[in-house]
Each structure stands twice: as structure tokens, then as C-alpha cells.
Design a protein around this motif. Structure first.
Motif, short mmCIF file in Angstrom:
data_model
loop_
_atom_site.label_atom_id
_atom_site.label_comp_id
_atom_site.label_asym_id
_atom_site.label_seq_id
_atom_site.Cartn_x
_atom_site.Cartn_y
_atom_site.Cartn_z
N HIS A 1 0.80 -1.23 0.00
CA HIS A 1 0.00 0.00 0.00
C HIS A 1 0.84 1.28 0.00
O HIS A 1 0.59 2.19 0.81
N PRO A 2 1.81 1.43 -0.90
CA PRO A 2 2.57 2.69 -0.93
C PRO A 2 1.71 3.83 -1.46
O PRO A 2 0.88 3.63 -2.35
N LYS A 3 1.90 5.02 -0.92
CA LYS A 3 1.21 6.20 -1.45
C LYS A 3 2.02 7.45 -1.08
O LYS A 3 2.77 7.47 -0.10
N VAL A 4 1.84 8.48 -1.90
CA VAL A 4 2.50 9.76 -1.64
C VAL A 4 1.58 10.60 -0.76
O VAL A 4 0.38 10.73 -1.04
N VAL A 5 2.14 11.18 0.29
CA VAL A 5 1.35 12.01 1.21
C VAL A 5 2.09 13.32 1.44
O VAL A 5 3.30 13.41 1.29
N GLY A 6 1.32 14.34 1.83
CA GLY A 6 1.92 15.63 2.16
C GLY A 6 2.76 16.18 1.03
O GLY A 6 2.44 16.05 -0.15
N ARG A 7 3.89 16.76 1.41
CA ARG A 7 4.80 17.35 0.43
C ARG A 7 5.89 16.36 0.06
O ARG A 7 6.97 16.35 0.63
N ASN A 8 5.57 15.47 -0.86
CA ASN A 8 6.56 14.55 -1.43
C ASN A 8 7.07 13.51 -0.43
O ASN A 8 8.24 13.12 -0.45
N ARG B 1 3.26 0.24 4.23
CA ARG B 1 3.50 -0.77 5.25
C ARG B 1 4.56 -1.73 4.72
O ARG B 1 4.65 -1.97 3.51
N VAL B 2 5.37 -2.23 5.63
CA VAL B 2 6.36 -3.24 5.26
C VAL B 2 6.13 -4.46 6.15
O VAL B 2 5.73 -4.33 7.32
N SER B 3 6.37 -5.63 5.60
CA SER B 3 6.13 -6.85 6.37
C SER B 3 7.28 -7.83 6.16
O SER B 3 7.99 -7.80 5.14
N MET C 1 4.74 -0.03 -8.96
CA MET C 1 4.53 -0.68 -10.26
C MET C 1 4.38 -2.21 -10.16
O MET C 1 3.85 -2.84 -11.05
N ARG C 2 4.87 -2.78 -9.07
CA ARG C 2 4.80 -4.24 -8.95
C ARG C 2 4.99 -4.61 -7.49
O ARG C 2 5.29 -3.76 -6.66
N LYS C 3 4.86 -5.89 -7.19
CA LYS C 3 5.17 -6.35 -5.85
C LYS C 3 6.67 -6.19 -5.62
O LYS C 3 7.49 -6.69 -6.39
N VAL C 4 7.02 -5.49 -4.57
CA VAL C 4 8.41 -5.11 -4.36
C VAL C 4 8.91 -5.64 -3.03
O VAL C 4 8.20 -5.64 -2.03
N CYS C 5 10.16 -6.09 -3.03
CA CYS C 5 10.85 -6.48 -1.81
C CYS C 5 12.06 -5.56 -1.67
O CYS C 5 12.81 -5.36 -2.64
N VAL C 6 12.26 -4.99 -0.49
CA VAL C 6 13.32 -4.00 -0.30
C VAL C 6 14.14 -4.31 0.95
O VAL C 6 13.68 -4.98 1.87
N ASP C 7 15.36 -3.80 0.96
CA ASP C 7 16.13 -3.65 2.18
C ASP C 7 15.94 -2.20 2.62
O ASP C 7 15.94 -1.28 1.78
N ALA C 8 15.79 -2.00 3.92
CA ALA C 8 15.49 -0.66 4.41
C ALA C 8 16.42 -0.28 5.55
O ALA C 8 16.80 -1.12 6.37
N VAL C 9 16.80 1.01 5.59
CA VAL C 9 17.45 1.57 6.76
C VAL C 9 16.51 2.65 7.30
O VAL C 9 15.89 3.39 6.55
N TYR C 10 16.43 2.73 8.64
CA TYR C 10 15.38 3.53 9.26
C TYR C 10 15.71 3.82 10.71
O TYR C 10 16.60 3.20 11.32
N CYS C 11 14.97 4.77 11.27
CA CYS C 11 14.97 5.00 12.72
C CYS C 11 13.63 4.51 13.26
O CYS C 11 12.59 4.67 12.60
N LYS D 1 15.05 6.04 6.01
CA LYS D 1 16.15 6.89 5.58
C LYS D 1 16.59 6.56 4.16
O LYS D 1 17.06 7.43 3.43
N ASP D 2 16.46 5.29 3.77
CA ASP D 2 16.83 4.90 2.41
C ASP D 2 16.33 3.49 2.17
O ASP D 2 16.09 2.72 3.10
N LEU D 3 16.17 3.15 0.88
CA LEU D 3 15.75 1.81 0.47
C LEU D 3 16.68 1.31 -0.63
O LEU D 3 17.13 2.08 -1.48
N HIS D 4 16.96 0.02 -0.59
CA HIS D 4 17.64 -0.65 -1.70
C HIS D 4 16.70 -1.71 -2.26
O HIS D 4 16.15 -2.52 -1.50
N PHE D 5 16.50 -1.68 -3.57
CA PHE D 5 15.57 -2.62 -4.20
C PHE D 5 16.28 -3.91 -4.56
O PHE D 5 17.46 -3.92 -4.88
#
Length: 571
Positions: A504-511, A516-518, A540-550, A567-571
Motif C-alpha cells: 500500500h505505498p502512497k505519496v502524502v503531504g509534500r513529497n 506498510r512493510v512486512s 509498479m509491482r510487488k516489491v521487496c526491499v532492504d530498508a534503513v530507518y529510525c 532513511k533509504d531503500l535498496h531494491f
């Protein structure tokens, strides 16, 4: 978005295991403590305790005894004292602190805040003449003066005693005031050099208070009558982006409590006008919402009104000033957007994309705003940047840099093309004749080419732990929250998780992008600020990512939940 390098911080595993066992904390938190330079249980407990009793004795500062003796004589003889501050939030809070302190001990003092465009940075000769005409006997500077050799000499000739309190890196040639307090001085025995100007001002107040009460020392801790100033100390320290470690972390931790409560009427009204929520109130609330409104007064108007906001006890006056500061900030944002758009257009369409520096000038750019724009240019293009506002034959510039390029040293090597300059590793200012611009641009670029390697232009993210989503618990959040307040020198811990399914990715607010990630049946809400550019890749498709975050907390309609601040994603 710029491609970023992910760098895993490697902690001493034996030391980490020891802290984990002795403190009863997770291995993740133990690793982070080790990465903060913690080497023992006692150091860890001190770091987590964040006690005012751990502050350094302020009489340790060079010249403090001399300063206090002169101030007490001025009080006894009813001399005129003036506080001379800087026009940024650190100078504003420093000035407010000392004006209020002297008022509280029964001594009325005046204050002077220079105007950026008329007086320039630091002490001005014009101001000294005006202050002399008002019969002032003693000037105490805050957050400025360590470079003002000629101005201090001029004041001395007029019979004005001058006390310099500052925190900036001193030049080779120092002024000769009556006394000079600066933890950065080479012959200073003070063990912490990171204080903001407002921290130095607090130290002075502590020592004057101690001597008035017949005490030889001001510590340990903070005198109860001075505790109320910690909101000003936290505000100025956060705004000045000094390292949040050592004494600064202690002062900010306790000052944030007062800022959140809004005991000071001016701060309470500014929070209302700026719509600052007490939910998750912290250094970000101050740095991105309160401080810019104080700084706007110095950028576009008279910073003295911000001092009035902080020292007034009249709610009506506080509301009026808070509204004025908010309007100034809105104006500042519009000017900033215009300059940023112009600068970005020049960079993308007129500049050599392989150039290692960005130096731009215009006679349309407001001098008070170009520093903020330079910071945003560095964030976007990740190159040392100088923006110059030109008026007639002269230009005033603001510069910002990347970690691999020491800005002050780089500009110093170009000094033969400049009229004046000053600053530090990441930020600097300069004055230049417009006829010298081309030569400066060429030499600045040459120095960067000789100094920087290709990898220096790739921003990095330092990661302090790799976890599965099932490891992200409220218990871990509480442990990490105990490491706050976060900022330079004590960054919010960045964690990493691999192979997360995006939903369920979506753009909100100012860019911004929300999703949700599972992973393995465990899911979390996530927010990526200013990451809207990756939405198409996510949607565009079902995506799996590595994520860095706080790891953060989302509060919505009375419900609290853990979320990932991406903070960043790697596809």
C-alpha cells in the motif's frame, strides 16, 4: 534521490557483550553505546543518567574570576551594562538569558542585537559609537566577539570595558578585551569545547550567582534559581547545531522538559502560533519549528524583537511578536524557494555537471537567506557550495560543505581573492569584490579537485544494527529513547532490515511516501520524508526491499504505534 552508501558500524563485540550483561540491555543498544565511545558500566550509567550534577565546574573557564569581579564592581557602583548578542537563535537566547538573569538579581541592563545587513556579523564600530553615546561602561558580548580585534580596541579607546564571551573557533590574532571567555581557546583548561554561546552565557550566570552568595564554586549541578533558564539553553544549543554530547546533551535533555511545558510565556505563544505539538516533542520540534522563526527575525528584520519575545511576561505582547515572527518565517520560506529554484535551474542547465564545487552569485538574492539555500543545494547535489549575494561591486557569500571537504581550510586557501572570511568545517561566510569572483571560482574548484576523491561525493548512512521486524519492540524503543536527545555527535540510531515486502505505498503531504512493510508475518507502518520520488518504483509491482530507518512512534487519534522512519531503500 542521491544514491547512498550504507556503512555498518562495527562495535567491539567483547565490550558490547559486557555492557549487555552488566546493564541488562539488548545487544543492539549495547553496540550503539560502544559506538558512542562508552567503554565501561560507569560511563554507560552516566550517559544514561544525564544528570546536571555531571556538568563541569564553570569557574574552570579561563578569565572567569576576572569577569565576575568586574561584573560585581559594575553592580556595586551602578554602572551601565550592555549585553551585545548575535542575530541568530544562539545569540538571541544568550542575550535573553543574561538580560533576564541580571533583572532577576536586581540589576537592569540594556542589550544590542546587530542587524545583519547594516551591521554585519559580530561587533560593529557603528554600534560601539552608539553604545558609547549612551554612557555604557561595560559591554558583555555573547556568541560573538572572538574575532573583533579592531572593534574591541575602539571600545577600549572610548573607555568602555569589554568582556567577550564566545564559543567560535578563535583566529590566530585575538582581540584584547578586559577578559575573554571561550572554551575553544588554546590555553583554556576547560575540558569541553562544544558549548554553544548560550551555554557559555549560562556558565557566566552560574559564577556571578555563586559569588553573590559568597561561594567559591558554582557547582555541582545548577542552582535552583537558574534552572528556569535551561529552556533558553536548549533552544539556542539545538538551533546552533553544536554536538549534542557531553555537557550539551545534559543541558538539552533538561531544557527540553521546560520547552515542552512552555513555562516561558513567549515560548508557549510561539508554540501555539507555529502549531508545535507536544506529541513526540524533541530536538526536531525545536530545530525545524521554533528555531527557524527566531532566526527569521535576524534574516529579514530586527532580531531584537525575538529577545523581547523570550523575556516578556505579557501574554498579549508575546502573541503579537510570535505572529510577527511567524509571518517573517513565511516570507523567508517564499524568498528561499525562489532562490533555490533559480540556483537549481543554473546548476542543471548552465553548469558543468562534472564540476566538484558549486559557486553561484546573483544581485537578486537576499543575503539573509542564502545560507539556508546553500544547505539545501548541498543536500541535493552533495558538493561544496557557495552562494553569493551581490550589491554593487561587493558580494557577501554563505558556504556549506560535505564531510570530506573542510570548508574553512578550503576557503582560506582562496583568501587572496577575498576581502574577509570566517567559519568552520561545514559552514562559512565570506566577502568578495565582484571583480574577483571568476578567480575565486576557479581556485576553489582547483582545491576541491586536489582534495576530494570520487567516493567523497557519495553520501553515506551509518547503520548501527541489523534486525528482523520481530525484534522491533516497545522495550527496544524505550532503550533507544534513553539515548536521546539526538543530534550532531549523538545521532539517532539507524537500523537495517532486509527483504521487506512493501504494501500500500502512497505519496502524502509534500513529497513523502507512506507504506506498510512486512516480514515473516510481522508488519509496520513506515514513512519516508521527501522520498516521494521512489513511489513509482514501489507501486509498479510487488516489491521487496532492504530498508534503513529510525524506530519512531506514530500517534494518531489517541493511538500510539511503532513505525519506521525510513532513511533509504535498496531494491
Amino acid at each position: 534521490m542521491l544514491v547512498k552508501r550504507w556503512i555498518m558500524q562495527e562495535a567491539d563485540l567483547d565490550l558490547s557483550r559486557t555492557l549487555c550483561s552488566e546493564l541488562g540491555i539488548s545487544s543492539t543498544t549495547a553496540n550503539i553505546l560502544v559506538n558512542r565511545g562508552i567503554k565501561s558500566k560507569d560511563e554507560a550509567e552516566s550517559f544514561l543518567r544525564v544528570s546536571l550534577d555531571d556538568l563541569i565546574e564553570p569557574f574552570t573557564l579561563r578569565d572567569m574570576d576576572k569577569v565576575v569581579a568586574r561584573v560585581l564592581r559594575a553592580i556595586r557602583d551602578d554602572e551601565k551594562i550592555l549585553i551585545y548578542g548575535d542575530y541568530d537563535a544562539d545569540g538571541i537566547t544568550s542575550t535573553a538569558l543574561l538580560v533576564e538573569f541580571f533583572r532577576d538579581i536586581g540589576k537592569e541592563v540594556s542589550y544590542y542585537i546587530p542587524q545583519r545587513l547594516e551591521d554585519g556579523y559580530g561587533i560593529s564600530l557603528k554600534a560601539i559609537q552608539q553604545i558609547h553615546s549612551e554612557g555604557v561602561n561595560l559591554i558583555i558580548t555573547v556568541d560573538c566577539g572572538v574575532s573583533s580585534v579592531n572593534e574591541v580596541a575602539a571600545a577600549s579607546k572610548l573607555g568602555i570595558d569589554m568582556i567577550i564571551t564566545d564559543h567560535h573557533e578563535p583566529p590566530e590574532v585575538l582581540p584584547e578585551p578586559l577578559a575573554l571567555i571561550n572554551p575553544y581557546l588554546k590555553d583554556s583548561n576547560y575540558p569541553f569545547t562544544g558549548l554553544a554561546g548560550v551555554g557559555v552565557a549560562l556558565k557566566l550566570a552560574q559564577c556571578i550567582k555563586a559569588r553573590l552568595e559568597g561561594r567559591d564554586k558554582a557547582g555541582p549541578g545548577i542552582d535552583p534559581s537558574l534552572h528556569k533558564y535551561l529552556d533558553l539553553v536548549a533552544l539556542g544549543t539545538i538551533a546552533d547545531v553544536v554536538p549534542l554530547k557531553g555537557e550539551n546533551r545534559i543541558l538539552v535533555k533538561h531544557g527540553l522538559v521546560l520547552l515542552k511545558e512552555g513555562r516561558r510565556v513567549g515560548i508557549a505563544k510561539l508554540k501555539e502560533i507555529a502549531q508545535v505539538s507536544n506529541n513526540n516533542f524533541g530536538t526536531g520540534s525545536v530545530g525545524f519549528q521554533l528555531a527557524p522563526r527566531l532566526n527569521a527575525s535576524g534574516r529579514l528584520g530586527k532580531a531584537s524583537i525575538a529577545v523581547r519575545l523570550l523575556i516578556t511576561e505579557d501574554p498579549d505582547e508575546a502573541v503579537e511578536i510570535a505572529r510577527e515572527l511567524d509571518l517573517m518565517n513565511q516570507k523567508r520560506q517564499k524568498i528561499e524557494e525562489t532562490i533555490l529554484d533559480e540556483a537549481r535551474n543554473i546548476i542543471l542547465n548552465e553548469r558543468d555537471p562534472d564540476a566538484r564545487t558549486i559557486v553561484l552569485s546573483s544581485d537578486r538574492w537576499h543575503q539573509g537567506v542564502i545560507g539556508i539555500v546553500a544547505s539545501k543545494i548541498v543536500e541535493e547535489f552533495y558538493k561544496p557550495t557557495v552562494l553569493i549575494s551581490c550589491t554593487g561591486s561587493m558580494g557577501k557569500g554563505s558556504a556549506r560543505s560535505i564531510p570530506a571537504f573542510h570548508l574553512y581550510n578550503g576557503i582560506e586557501q582562496c583568501s587572496r581573492h577575498l576581502e574577509a572570511f570566517g567559519g568552520h568545517k561545514f559552514a562559512a561566510g565570506l566577502s568578495i569584490k565582484t571583480e574577483s569572483l571568476a578567480a575565486f571560482v576557479a581556485e576553489f574548484e582547483r582545491i576541491a579537485c586536489e582534495t576530494l576523491a570520487d567516493e567523497d561525493f557519495i553520501p553515506s548512512i551509518k547503520i548501527e544494527g541489523e534486525l528482523s521486524l520481530k525484534d522491533l519492540t516497545w522495550g527496544l524503543h524505550e532503550e533507544l529513547a534513553a539515548l536521546a536527545p539526538f543530534g550532531p555527535g549523538n545521532p539517532e540510531p539507524v537500523l537495517k532490515s532486509r527483504r521487506l515486502d512493501v504494501m500500500h505505498p502512497k505519496v502524502v503531504g509534500r513529497n513523502h511516501v507512506r507504506m506498510r512493510v512486512s516480514q515473516g508475518g510481522c508488519s509496520f507502518g513506515s514513512i519516508g520524508f521527501n522520498m516521494g520520488g521512489i513511489y513509482q518504483s514501489l507501486a509498479m509491482r510487488k516489491v521487496c526491499v532492504d530498508a534503513v530507518y529510525c524506530l519512531s512512534v506514530n500517534e494518531w487519534q489517541g493511538e500510539r504505534s511503532l513505525q519506521l522512519n525510513l532513511k533509504d531503500l535498496h531494491f
